[in-house]
Design a protein around this motif. Structure first.
Motif, PDB file in Angstrom:
ATOM      1  N   ARG A  43     -32.847  26.373  22.093  1.00  0.00           N
ATOM      2  CA  ARG A  43     -31.831  26.590  21.866  1.00  0.00           C
ATOM      3  C   ARG A  43     -30.507  26.504  23.153  1.00  0.00           C
ATOM      4  O   ARG A  43     -29.255  26.185  22.796  1.00  0.00           O
ATOM      5  CB  ARG A  43     -30.596  26.990  20.644  1.00  0.00           C
ATOM      6  CG  ARG A  43     -31.953  26.439  19.429  1.00  0.00           C
ATOM      7  CD  ARG A  43     -30.801  27.519  18.419  1.00  0.00           C
ATOM      8  NE  ARG A  43     -32.033  27.722  16.945  1.00  0.00           N
ATOM      9  CZ  ARG A  43     -31.564  26.177  15.587  1.00  0.00           C
ATOM     10  NH1 ARG A  43     -30.457  25.860  15.911  1.00  0.00           N
ATOM     11  NH2 ARG A  43     -32.349  26.109  15.415  1.00  0.00           N
ATOM     12  N   HIS A  44     -30.980  27.003  23.639  1.00  0.00           N
ATOM     13  CA  HIS A  44     -29.884  26.888  25.059  1.00  0.00           C
ATOM     14  C   HIS A  44     -30.416  26.647  26.252  1.00  0.00           C
ATOM     15  O   HIS A  44     -30.927  26.101  26.984  1.00  0.00           O
ATOM     16  CB  HIS A  44     -29.185  28.933  25.276  1.00  0.00           C
ATOM     17  CG  HIS A  44     -28.231  29.843  24.037  1.00  0.00           C
ATOM     18  ND1 HIS A  44     -29.432  29.762  23.822  1.00  0.00           N
ATOM     19  CD2 HIS A  44     -27.956  29.761  24.236  1.00  0.00           C
ATOM     20  CE1 HIS A  44     -28.243  30.147  22.130  1.00  0.00           C
ATOM     21  NE2 HIS A  44     -27.859  30.399  22.506  1.00  0.00           N
ATOM     22  N   TRP A  45     -29.140  26.833  27.241  1.00  0.00           N
ATOM     23  CA  TRP A  45     -29.745  26.111  28.595  1.00  0.00           C
ATOM     24  C   TRP A  45     -30.143  27.368  29.609  1.00  0.00           C
ATOM     25  O   TRP A  45     -29.953  28.539  29.742  1.00  0.00           O
ATOM     26  CB  TRP A  45     -28.527  25.632  29.410  1.00  0.00           C
ATOM     27  CG  TRP A  45     -27.831  24.902  28.941  1.00  0.00           C
ATOM     28  CD1 TRP A  45     -26.455  24.504  28.041  1.00  0.00           C
ATOM     29  CD2 TRP A  45     -28.263  23.008  29.319  1.00  0.00           C
ATOM     30  NE1 TRP A  45     -26.097  23.488  27.904  1.00  0.00           N
ATOM     31  CE2 TRP A  45     -26.913  21.932  28.612  1.00  0.00           C
ATOM     32  CE3 TRP A  45     -29.316  23.043  29.456  1.00  0.00           C
ATOM     33  CZ2 TRP A  45     -27.326  21.114  29.030  1.00  0.00           C
ATOM     34  CZ3 TRP A  45     -29.628  21.222  29.718  1.00  0.00           C
ATOM     35  CH2 TRP A  45     -28.700  20.245  29.490  1.00  0.00           C
ATOM     36  N   ILE A  46     -31.794  26.998  29.829  1.00  0.00           N
ATOM     37  CA  ILE A  46     -32.203  28.061  30.405  1.00  0.00           C
ATOM     38  C   ILE A  46     -32.387  27.215  31.854  1.00  0.00           C
ATOM     39  O   ILE A  46     -33.437  26.010  32.575  1.00  0.00           O
ATOM     40  CB  ILE A  46     -33.946  27.723  29.979  1.00  0.00           C
ATOM     41  CG1 ILE A  46     -34.214  28.372  27.942  1.00  0.00           C
ATOM     42  CG2 ILE A  46     -34.756  29.081  30.522  1.00  0.00           C
ATOM     43  CD1 ILE A  46     -33.002  29.369  27.717  1.00  0.00           C
ATOM     44  N   PHE A  47     -33.045  28.578  32.858  1.00  0.00           N
ATOM     45  CA  PHE A  47     -32.951  28.189  34.312  1.00  0.00           C
ATOM     46  C   PHE A  47     -34.623  28.107  34.218  1.00  0.00           C
ATOM     47  O   PHE A  47     -34.717  29.259  34.196  1.00  0.00           O
ATOM     48  CB  PHE A  47     -32.075  29.151  35.171  1.00  0.00           C
ATOM     49  CG  PHE A  47     -32.106  29.069  36.418  1.00  0.00           C
ATOM     50  CD1 PHE A  47     -32.184  28.103  37.196  1.00  0.00           C
ATOM     51  CD2 PHE A  47     -33.483  30.044  36.959  1.00  0.00           C
ATOM     52  CE1 PHE A  47     -32.046  28.026  38.940  1.00  0.00           C
ATOM     53  CE2 PHE A  47     -33.723  29.944  38.631  1.00  0.00           C
ATOM     54  CZ  PHE A  47     -33.466  29.097  39.485  1.00  0.00           C
ATOM     55  N   VAL A  48     -34.610  27.241  34.969  1.00  0.00           N
ATOM     56  CA  VAL A  48     -36.217  27.260  35.229  1.00  0.00           C
ATOM     57  C   VAL A  48     -37.326  26.596  37.283  1.00  0.00           C
ATOM     58  O   VAL A  48     -37.955  26.834  36.840  1.00  0.00           O
ATOM     59  CB  VAL A  48     -36.862  25.797  34.909  1.00  0.00           C
ATOM     60  CG1 VAL A  48     -36.655  26.415  32.756  1.00  0.00           C
ATOM     61  CG2 VAL A  48     -36.273  24.429  34.605  1.00  0.00           C
ATOM     62  N   GLY A  49     -35.874  26.460  37.674  1.00  0.00           N
ATOM     63  CA  GLY A  49     -36.150  26.136  38.936  1.00  0.00           C
ATOM     64  C   GLY A  49     -35.099  25.491  39.900  1.00  0.00           C
ATOM     65  O   GLY A  49     -33.740  25.972  39.603  1.00  0.00           O
ATOM     66  N   PHE A 150     -31.536  23.580  35.144  1.00  0.00           N
ATOM     67  CA  PHE A 150     -31.444  23.953  33.944  1.00  0.00           C
ATOM     68  C   PHE A 150     -32.324  22.396  32.925  1.00  0.00           C
ATOM     69  O   PHE A 150     -31.922  22.199  32.239  1.00  0.00           O
ATOM     70  CB  PHE A 150     -30.251  23.890  33.655  1.00  0.00           C
ATOM     71  CG  PHE A 150     -29.495  25.394  34.366  1.00  0.00           C
ATOM     72  CD1 PHE A 150     -29.222  27.101  34.142  1.00  0.00           C
ATOM     73  CD2 PHE A 150     -28.780  25.023  35.644  1.00  0.00           C
ATOM     74  CE1 PHE A 150     -29.118  28.305  34.564  1.00  0.00           C
ATOM     75  CE2 PHE A 150     -28.552  26.200  36.038  1.00  0.00           C
ATOM     76  CZ  PHE A 150     -28.171  27.768  36.038  1.00  0.00           C
ATOM     77  N   LEU A 151     -32.944  23.349  32.101  1.00  0.00           N
ATOM     78  CA  LEU A 151     -33.749  22.818  30.763  1.00  0.00           C
ATOM     79  C   LEU A 151     -33.252  23.323  29.442  1.00  0.00           C
ATOM     80  O   LEU A 151     -33.048  24.147  28.760  1.00  0.00           O
ATOM     81  CB  LEU A 151     -35.201  22.622  31.058  1.00  0.00           C
ATOM     82  CG  LEU A 151     -35.878  22.268  31.234  1.00  0.00           C
ATOM     83  CD1 LEU A 151     -37.373  22.835  31.275  1.00  0.00           C
ATOM     84  CD2 LEU A 151     -35.983  21.140  31.813  1.00  0.00           C
ATOM     85  N   CYS A 152     -32.707  22.338  28.374  1.00  0.00           N
ATOM     86  CA  CYS A 152     -31.895  22.781  27.322  1.00  0.00           C
ATOM     87  C   CYS A 152     -33.224  21.156  25.812  1.00  0.00           C
ATOM     88  O   CYS A 152     -33.748  20.708  26.417  1.00  0.00           O
ATOM     89  CB  CYS A 152     -30.703  22.882  26.688  1.00  0.00           C
ATOM     90  SG  CYS A 152     -30.327  22.919  25.141  1.00  0.00           S
ATOM     91  N   LEU A 153     -34.347  23.249  25.359  1.00  0.00           N
ATOM     92  CA  LEU A 153     -35.271  21.796  24.622  1.00  0.00           C
ATOM     93  C   LEU A 153     -34.420  21.669  23.194  1.00  0.00           C
ATOM     94  O   LEU A 153     -35.003  20.686  22.371  1.00  0.00           O
ATOM     95  CB  LEU A 153     -36.306  22.629  23.875  1.00  0.00           C
ATOM     96  CG  LEU A 153     -37.204  23.683  25.713  1.00  0.00           C
ATOM     97  CD1 LEU A 153     -37.506  24.920  24.416  1.00  0.00           C
ATOM     98  CD2 LEU A 153     -37.509  22.121  26.428  1.00  0.00           C
ATOM     99  N   ALA A 154     -33.268  22.137  22.886  1.00  0.00           N
ATOM    100  CA  ALA A 154     -32.824  21.010  21.854  1.00  0.00           C
ATOM    101  C   ALA A 154     -32.337  20.070  21.755  1.00  0.00           C
ATOM    102  O   ALA A 154     -31.813  19.139  23.073  1.00  0.00           O
ATOM    103  CB  ALA A 154     -31.392  21.799  21.474  1.00  0.00           C
ATOM    104  N   ASP A 155     -31.990  19.434  20.219  1.00  0.00           N
ATOM    105  CA  ASP A 155     -31.507  18.054  20.649  1.00  0.00           C
ATOM    106  C   ASP A 155     -30.001  18.063  21.275  1.00  0.00           C
ATOM    107  O   ASP A 155     -30.017  16.801  21.748  1.00  0.00           O
ATOM    108  CB  ASP A 155     -31.569  17.717  18.591  1.00  0.00           C
ATOM    109  CG  ASP A 155     -33.397  17.281  18.244  1.00  0.00           C
ATOM    110  OD1 ASP A 155     -34.358  17.255  19.370  1.00  0.00           O
ATOM    111  OD2 ASP A 155     -33.652  17.750  17.268  1.00  0.00           O
ATOM    112  N   GLU A 156     -29.545  19.010  20.352  1.00  0.00           N
ATOM    113  CA  GLU A 156     -27.943  19.163  21.198  1.00  0.00           C
ATOM    114  C   GLU A 156     -27.753  20.438  21.491  1.00  0.00           C
ATOM    115  O   GLU A 156     -27.784  21.336  21.363  1.00  0.00           O
ATOM    116  CB  GLU A 156     -27.027  19.246  19.763  1.00  0.00           C
ATOM    117  CG  GLU A 156     -27.139  17.402  18.721  1.00  0.00           C
ATOM    118  CD  GLU A 156     -26.481  16.518  19.386  1.00  0.00           C
ATOM    119  OE1 GLU A 156     -25.586  17.123  19.748  1.00  0.00           O
ATOM    120  OE2 GLU A 156     -26.724  15.543  19.277  1.00  0.00           O
TER     121      GLU A 156
END
Length: 419
Positions: A43-49, A150-156
């Motif tokens: 649900r949150h912004w995740i740093f990935v690269g 940053f990725l976010c997997l949530a719809d919103e």
């Protein structure tokens, strides 16, 4: 959504004692780990690269966040985009390598073929009424903050990413990360819950006794100290550090390098903290001899002695940006008691290995520090399994940022579930 309203997690969250570490189940329970993945990492912004992970059209990188696999691609227009790494035919994993280069994204199972924009281009034997436009790859929210991905997997996704970006872009822009390259990267599987890895990072109470390489250029005072506990030498050191901060912040900001502390670790959904801190003595960088690791400086820098910009984001990253190189860190949970720590060292894209920089020198300090921290995290994980474990008090002077991480975590877990 996972229903936690009738589980022990609800009571654990409600009785969390401010100023103390979390109770053992937060570090041990598979059920709480599942709740962490659903509530925090989905649900949150995740740093990935970083954008230099995929520098050219067709370059792709796979990131796994729990059971969700994402492929990040540089498309033909040089945009960086992200999709669920799942073929729309029968769900096969689409890209299998961590990093690769492709012309199109082709499923190995039945050769369904997708363009770099995610559109389905080829699907044999599907009949004349099959609509390929309805079967493109599912997109994933992706934001680049001056080259940090940053990725976010949530719809919103949380909307306050823009608020963080507005503040942080001027701090990061001088380093021009988009025009760097990944000179080295490494993964460590730490023997601890992801929260223990993050808590360890959020303080330097442990630094003096455990990080001899890091504390040569780094002031531990930059992360808190108790004035009343200092001897005369310690008091003079703290005063010297305070003067250096004030002087350098003024000089750096006049030169166009924002430096003063920005802190929103537990009062925003997308929590963050940043500050450019001085390095000790004549230090230029995080290296064993404290001198610059790369002769070719990053971005707008013309002076090696520009301190180190520290940038932290909730829930899973920290970063160090110097004039000559940058180091980024991301934490990705594996299970309740293991976490992946991914570290990348960046230098100017035109820097030549063996001429402008030596990889062993570039990475030495943080390879050692990561190994030391991994051991410490393992100590805490082992201790959490003991029946003698109980939450201990944080130092109000040196562990206040650990407290803010825990505040953020408990706040997000309770708010998302309306507890």
């Amino acid at each position: 959504m996972l229903d936690i309203t009738s589980t022990p997690l609800k009571s654990l969250l409600h009785r969390r004692r401010p100023g103390y570490s979390l109770e053992a189940p937060f570090y041990l329970s598979p059920e709480i780990f599942a709740a962490d993945m659903e509530t925090i990492f989905q649900r949150h912004w995740i740093f990935v690269g970083v954008e230099p992970d995929v520098p050219e059209p067709g370059d792709a990188m796979v990131v796994d966040i729990g059971g969700t696999s994402v492929v990040i691609v540089r498309d033909d227009d040089m945009n960086v985009v992200a999709f669920h790494n799942v073929c729309r035919h029968r769900g096969a994993r689409l890209v299998h390598d961590y990093k690769t280069t492709v012309g199109n994204l082709v499923c190995r199972y039945h050769a369904w073929t997708y363009g770099l924009d995610g559109k389905l281009m080829f699907a044999e034997h599907m009949g004349e009424n099959f609509d390929m436009s309805c079967h493109g790859l599912k997109p994933v929210h992706l934001r680049s903050l001056e080259g940090l991905l940053f990725l976010c997997l949530a719809d919103e996704p949380p909307a306050d990413f823009d608020d963080m970006a507005a503040v942080m872009a001027p701090y990061l822009a001088p380093h021009d990360l988009r025009n760097t390259k990944v000179a080295f990267e490494m993964d460590i599987v730490e023997p601890g819950n992801w929260k223990l890895t993050m808590e360890n990072n959020r303080e330097c109470y442990h630094c003096a006794g455990n990080h001899p390489e890091l504390t040569v250029p780094l002031f531990a005072e930059g992360f808190g100290f108790a004035p009343e506990s200092l001897d005369e030498a310690g008091r003079l050191q703290a005063e010297r550090y305070s003067c250096l901060v004030n002087e350098n912040h003024g000089d750096w900001e006049k030169a166009g390098f924002p430096s003063r502390c920005q802190e929103h670790l537990d009062d925003m959904v997308t929590g963050y903290r940043a500050e450019r801190l001085p390095l000790d003595g004549d230090a230029e960088s995080h290296t064993l001899d404290t001198k610059a690791a790369c002769k070719k400086l990053m971005g707008k820098f013309t002076n090696h002695k520009m301190g180190a910009l520290h940038f932290w984001t909730q829930p899973n990253s920290w970063h160090h940006f110097m004039a000559d190189h940058a180091v980024t860190f991301s934490v990705l949970p594996l299970d309740a008691e293991h976490s992946l720590l991914r570290t990348k060292w960046l230098v100017h894209k035109d820097a030549v290995e063996g001429v402008d920089y030596d990889v062993e020198n570039l990475k030495a300090v943080w390879v050692a520090t990561n190994d030391q921290d991994s051991t410490l995290v393992g100590y805490c994980q082992t201790g959490a399994r003991s029946p003698a474990y109980e939450p201990g008090p944080y130092s109000p002077h040196t562990e206040m940022l650990v407290e803010r991480f825990c505040n953020w975590y408990v706040g997000r877990m309770t708010e998302v579930h309306g507890l």
